[in-house]
Design an enzyme around this catalytic site. Structure first.
Site, mmCIF file in Angstrom:
data_model
loop_
_atom_site.group_PDB
_atom_site.id
_atom_site.type_symbol
_atom_site.label_atom_id
_atom_site.label_comp_id
_atom_site.label_asym_id
_atom_site.label_seq_id
_atom_site.Cartn_x
_atom_site.Cartn_y
_atom_site.Cartn_z
ATOM 1 N N LYS A 1 0.876 -1.186 0.000
ATOM 2 C CA LYS A 1 0.000 0.000 0.000
ATOM 3 C C LYS A 1 0.913 1.237 0.000
ATOM 4 O O LYS A 1 1.404 1.670 1.041
ATOM 5 C CB LYS A 1 -0.903 -0.022 1.247
ATOM 6 C CG LYS A 1 -1.569 1.314 1.576
ATOM 7 C CD LYS A 1 -2.573 1.758 0.532
ATOM 8 C CE LYS A 1 -3.168 3.126 0.851
ATOM 9 N NZ LYS A 1 -2.289 4.260 0.460
ATOM 10 N N PRO A 2 1.171 1.796 -1.197
ATOM 11 C CA PRO A 2 2.022 2.987 -1.261
ATOM 12 C C PRO A 2 1.233 4.245 -0.895
ATOM 13 O O PRO A 2 0.004 4.244 -0.900
ATOM 14 C CB PRO A 2 2.430 3.036 -2.731
ATOM 15 C CG PRO A 2 1.290 2.376 -3.459
ATOM 16 C CD PRO A 2 0.708 1.345 -2.517
ATOM 17 N N GLU B 1 9.001 2.244 11.177
ATOM 18 C CA GLU B 1 10.106 3.186 10.973
ATOM 19 C C GLU B 1 9.462 4.568 10.946
ATOM 20 O O GLU B 1 8.780 4.917 9.985
ATOM 21 C CB GLU B 1 10.830 2.834 9.670
ATOM 22 C CG GLU B 1 12.220 3.415 9.590
ATOM 23 C CD GLU B 1 12.250 4.676 8.762
ATOM 24 O OE1 GLU B 1 12.166 5.767 9.382
ATOM 25 O OE2 GLU B 1 12.333 4.583 7.530
ATOM 26 N N CYS C 1 13.801 10.899 6.471
ATOM 27 C CA CYS C 1 13.687 10.719 7.930
ATOM 28 C C CYS C 1 15.039 10.842 8.605
ATOM 29 O O CYS C 1 15.109 11.103 9.798
ATOM 30 C CB CYS C 1 13.129 9.342 8.248
ATOM 31 S SG CYS C 1 11.570 9.034 7.466
ATOM 32 N N GLU D 1 10.703 18.000 13.471
ATOM 33 C CA GLU D 1 11.296 17.580 12.203
ATOM 34 C C GLU D 1 10.828 18.554 11.103
ATOM 35 O O GLU D 1 9.630 18.767 10.933
ATOM 36 C CB GLU D 1 10.795 16.158 11.906
ATOM 37 C CG GLU D 1 11.441 15.498 10.740
ATOM 38 C CD GLU D 1 10.947 14.054 10.556
ATOM 39 O OE1 GLU D 1 9.826 13.725 10.996
ATOM 40 O OE2 GLU D 1 11.686 13.267 9.948
HETATM 41 C C1 SIN Z 1 13.907 7.401 4.990
HETATM 42 O O1 SIN Z 1 13.891 8.612 4.898
HETATM 43 O O2 SIN Z 1 13.143 6.813 5.745
HETATM 44 C C2 SIN Z 1 14.820 6.545 4.154
HETATM 45 C C3 SIN Z 1 16.174 7.075 4.025
HETATM 46 C C4 SIN Z 1 17.213 6.035 3.729
HETATM 47 O O3 SIN Z 1 16.918 4.870 3.449
HETATM 48 O O4 SIN Z 1 18.383 6.406 3.797
#
Ligand code: SIN
Length: 474
Positions: free
Chosen positions: A171-172, A246, A280, A377
């Site tokens: 599911k994108p 994550e 992230c 963030e």
């Molecule tokens: C992410 O932003 O969750 C992935 C970044 C990465 O795999 O380096």
């Protein structure tokens, strides 16, 4: 560009409302996918469940052959996959093609790692028993992925799940599902049996909500916000679904007085401005020791000014648009708040134009912890640089967050670096390295940045259960 869902090998969703996917650099519609909901989730769950036993019964060698074929197809089609990715979410094309190669590396690595799911024989405490630990695939897996890495986040989940013998529902994000559409076509071309991988697009709350309710789906693996992650933890309670999460990050990047400045500046640019600051693991807070603060700010800002902003299809471009209006507004709010509280803009600091969602790559100095940018963030191309006096102060600031995904440390002193890293509560640390991610190592966070790890040996453990077997020899 028009992609449909794929469920049990069939195209689904022609008759449904279609979601328009907008290029954030031009505001043009670049494609559509169907707005699936509970009914399509049900079909996909059934298909993945029905396909599970046969797929799990294959040898790891057979499964590896499918994954290798898919790896080759990704590499053969990297330009087209990269182009679709750039059109749907604005990632500069060189980085998009780079992401396809990165995505393929997960499939290739897990094709081999699937052959090393060993289990164990454990010495028994009595002579007439043999004790073994067998490893079994967890079952049907749902992989829910974000817009910022439309392909690599899929393969980082789907690669190990398939290698372990699980079947998958993908599911994108509705902001960048077209890359997933082409990926699904390549999965079909690679010859995977029907139902082993299914693609559902549309309403996240309806599709994922239904997946969470259904106990035939044994595992959910998700990349996204901490807020949604917490909701999924609650939803998983009813049928004790397994979770890998994550979630958000707020990465500190620490530069000590004895750092090699060329390395530190390059590392800070690599980490902060990858994907226009929308990863992230992007450095979100830069702490520099007072002895080199001014020189770092000057050299860093010069490097940032050299970044090319523009049309993401141009291979010379480093910085593209932000994903949507909300993303742009957040960036503007963070800069205004910092400047209002006394920070100085060294370079950048403005929106570019009025139509595309572009913002100048920006360096701000003299920031402190009262400013929102040091607390939230940002997910944009803004680098705030704070002066610190001591290592202890840097550690205190770095750890003063509920997040614990990635951190970066720049120092040439072995002992200082090791002591500093031991105190940092982050799942990933780049030491003199602004780009630590790779298929063969664990990626994931501590504290509210998540549960579990993706990548490396840990990443396939997430898709197997240990079954202890005690054999009596009578
Ligand atoms: C992410 O932003 O969750 C992935 C970044 C990465 O795999 O380096």
């Amino acid at each position: 560009m028009k992609y449909l869902m794929t469920i049990n090998g069939e195209s689904v969703g022609e008759d449904l409302e279609q979601i328009e996917i907008i290029n954030p650099g031009t505001n043009e519609v670049v494609g559509t996918v169907p707005k699936g909901a509970e009914a399509e989730a049900d079909l996909a769950i059934k298909a993945a469940h029905d396909a599970f036993e046969e797929w799990a019964d294959l040898t790891a060698y057979d499964r590896a052959n499918y994954l290798k074929k898919l790896t080759d197809l990704l590499i053969e089609n990297k330009e087209e996959l990269g182009r679709i990715m750039t059109l749907e979410m604005g990632k500069p094309i060189t980085q998009s093609i780079g992401e396809v190669v990165y995505a393929a590396s997960f499939l290739e690595w897990y094709a081999e790692e699937g052959k090393r799911i060993y289990g164990q024989t454990v010495p028994a405490h009595v002579p007439n028993k043999r004790m073994q630990v067998w490893k079994k695939p967890v079952g049907v897996v749902a992989a829910v992925t974000p817009w910022n890495f439309p392909l690599a986040m899929l393969t980082r989940k789907v690669g190990p799940a398939l290698a372990a013998g699980c079947t998958v529902i993908m599911k994108p994000s509705s902001e960048s599902p077209l890359t997933a559409g082409m990926f699904m076509d390549l999965i079909s071309e690679a010859g995977f049996p029907k139902g082993v991988v299914n693609l559902v697009t549309g309403s996240s709350s309806k599709i994922v909500g239904r997946i969470m309710e259904d106990d035939r789906v044994r595992k959910l693996t998700f990349t996204g916000s901490t807020e949604v992650g917490k909701l999924l933890i609650k939803q998983s309670a009813d049928n004790v679904k397994l979770l890998s999460l994550e979630l958000g990050g707020h990465a500190p990047l620490i530069v000590l007085d004895d750092a090699n400045l060329d390395v530190a500046v390059k590392g800070a640019v690599d980490s902060k401005f990858r994907n226009t600051g929308q990863t992230c693991v992007c450095a979100n807070r830069i702490y520099v020791q007072s002895g080199i603060y001014d020189e770092f700010v000057e050299r860093f800002s010069k490097a940032v000014q050299a970044l090319n902003v523009g049309d993401s299809l141009d291979s010379e471009v480093d910085i593209g648009p932000l994903i949507n209006e909300d993303g742009l507004e957040k960036v503007i709010r963070h800069v205004e708040d910092a400047v209002g509280k006394g920070a100085g803009v060294v370079s950048g600091g403005n929106r570019i134009g009025k139509s595309g969602l572009y913002y100048e790559p920006t360096v701000i100095r003299d920031v402190d912890k009262s400013m929102v940018i040091m607390q939230e963030e940002t997910f944009g191309p803004i680098a705030p640089v704070q002066k610190v006096e001591t290592i202890e102060e840097a550690i205190k600031f770095a750890n003063s967050t509920e997040y614990g995904l990635a951190a970066y440390v720049f120092t040439e002193n072995l002992a200082q670096g090791m002591k500093l890293i031991e105190k940092l509560d982050f799942g990933i640390v780049g030491w003199n390295d602004g780009a630590p991610s790779a298929a063969q190592v664990p990626f994931g966070g501590m504290k509210e940045s998540g549960i579990g790890r993706e990548g490396g040996a840990e990443g396939i453990e997430a898709f197997v259960e240990s079954q202890y077997v005690s054999i009596g020899l009578n």
